[in-house]
Each structure stands twice: as structure tokens, then as C-alpha cells.
Scaffold this motif. Structure first.
Motif, PDB file in Angstrom:
ATOM      1  N   GLU A   1       6.268   7.641  -6.826  1.00 18.59           N
ATOM      2  CA  GLU A   1       7.398   7.733  -5.890  1.00 18.59           C
ATOM      3  C   GLU A   1       7.207   6.785  -4.710  1.00 18.59           C
ATOM      4  N   THR A   2       5.994   6.720  -4.203  1.00 17.06           N
ATOM      5  CA  THR A   2       5.711   5.841  -3.064  1.00 17.06           C
ATOM      6  C   THR A   2       5.894   4.386  -3.466  1.00 17.06           C
ATOM      7  N   CYS A   3       5.416   4.027  -4.644  1.00 13.15           N
ATOM      8  CA  CYS A   3       5.559   2.649  -5.117  1.00 13.15           C
ATOM      9  C   CYS A   3       7.024   2.247  -5.288  1.00 13.15           C
ATOM     10  N   VAL A   4       7.830   3.159  -5.762  1.00 13.07           N
ATOM     11  CA  VAL A   4       9.255   2.864  -5.951  1.00 13.07           C
ATOM     12  C   VAL A   4       9.957   2.679  -4.602  1.00 13.07           C
ATOM     13  N   ASN A   5       9.500   3.394  -3.587  1.00 12.05           N
ATOM     14  CA  ASN A   5      10.201   3.428  -2.304  1.00 12.05           C
ATOM     15  C   ASN A   5       9.616   2.559  -1.196  1.00 12.05           C
TER      16      ASN A   5
ATOM     17  N   LEU B   1       4.275  -2.878  -7.180  1.00 12.46           N
ATOM     18  CA  LEU B   1       4.757  -3.806  -8.191  1.00 12.46           C
ATOM     19  C   LEU B   1       6.039  -3.295  -8.850  1.00 12.46           C
ATOM     20  N   ILE B   2       6.504  -2.128  -8.382  1.00 14.42           N
ATOM     21  CA  ILE B   2       7.719  -1.520  -8.960  1.00 14.42           C
ATOM     22  C   ILE B   2       8.710  -1.110  -7.872  1.00 14.42           C
ATOM     23  N   TYR B   3       8.553  -1.668  -6.687  1.00 13.84           N
ATOM     24  CA  TYR B   3       9.436  -1.347  -5.560  1.00 13.84           C
ATOM     25  C   TYR B   3      10.881  -1.656  -5.922  1.00 13.84           C
ATOM     26  N   VAL B   4      11.761  -0.731  -5.591  1.00 10.72           N
ATOM     27  CA  VAL B   4      13.183  -0.916  -5.821  1.00 10.72           C
ATOM     28  C   VAL B   4      13.856  -0.997  -4.460  1.00 10.72           C
ATOM     29  N   SER B   5      14.327  -2.191  -4.113  1.00 11.21           N
ATOM     30  CA  SER B   5      14.964  -2.347  -2.792  1.00 11.21           C
ATOM     31  C   SER B   5      16.340  -1.702  -2.789  1.00 11.21           C
ATOM     32  N   ASP B   6      16.791  -1.354  -1.589  1.00 10.18           N
ATOM     33  CA  ASP B   6      18.092  -0.678  -1.444  1.00 10.18           C
ATOM     34  C   ASP B   6      19.238  -1.576  -1.772  1.00 10.18           C
TER      35      ASP B   6
END
Length: 117
Positions: A40-44, A112-117
Motif C-alpha cells: 500500500e505504501t509503495c502504491v501511494n 517501483l509501483i507508485y501510482v500518481s494521482d
């Protein structure tokens, strides 16, 4: 092998042994939850420290799994890195926000999996 190289190899072997032991003795439910929270942290977040993951854990108000040894979080982060979710960022460590760690340096991780807004 030089004496310095041998000492470094011995230190690395001791670190691996300790991480394997703490991971083996950690609560499986706690380890699973912590890995989910790292995801969750990596995605956000583009970059984060362990404190950010621990903040998510602390925010869970319901009954949550615990483990007897907080150092078991190290193997959780290493697993997340092996899964390709994050890697250590090439930046200086940041002081911990957690009082119990007395502002000691914490590694900064890059998602490496961050999803920007």
C-alpha cells in the motif's frame, strides 16, 4: 582473501543468519499484514521510510497481529524489494520519527509501483 574482506564476509553472513532467524520466528500473520502495508505504501508514495509503513500499522485500530521482535520488519522490506515493489533510494537516510528510535537514520526506499494521482 584479505583480512578486511574476510571480516566483511563474516559480517554479511552474520547479518543474513540474524535476518533469517528473526523472519522464521516472526508471527506469520504479522509478516503478511506488514507486507500488505508495504505494498500500500509503495502504491501511494514515491519515496518512503519504514516509519511510513509503521504509521499505517499503528493506524489500524482493530485487533491486529503482533510480533515479539520489531526487527522482523527488515526481512519484510527485503521481500518487498525482491518482489520488485521497491528498492533503496540513492539518497541519504532520514532520521526516524519514532521516539523509541531516537531519530536514528532510516533508509529511504523508492517505490517501483507508485501510482500518481
Amino acid at each position: 582473501m584479505t583480512d578486511l574482506n574476510q571480516r566483511q564476509a563474516d559480517a554479511n553472513a552474520a547479518k543474513k543468519t540474524a535476518m533469517d532467524q528473526v523472519e522464521a520466528n516472526a508471527s506469520a500473520a504479522w509478516s503478511s499484514l506488514m507486507l500488505d502495508l508495504v505494498f500500500e505504501t509503495c502504491v501511494n508514495r514515491e519515496q518512503f521510510t519504514a516509519d511510513d509503513v509503521i504509521d499505517r500499522y499503528d493506524a489500524i485500530s482493530d485487533d491486529k497481529p503482533v510480533t515479539h521482535e520489531p526487527r522482523a520488519f527488515g526481512p519484510v522490506m527485503m521481500r518487498a524489494a525482491k518482489l520488485g515493489w521497491c528498492r533503496k533510494a540513492n539518497v541519504a537516510p532520514l532520521p526516524s520519527r519514532r521516539r523509541s528510535l531516537h531519530a536514528s537514520p532510516r533508509a529511504v526506499w523508492e517505490s517501483l509501483i507508485y501510482v500518481s494521482d
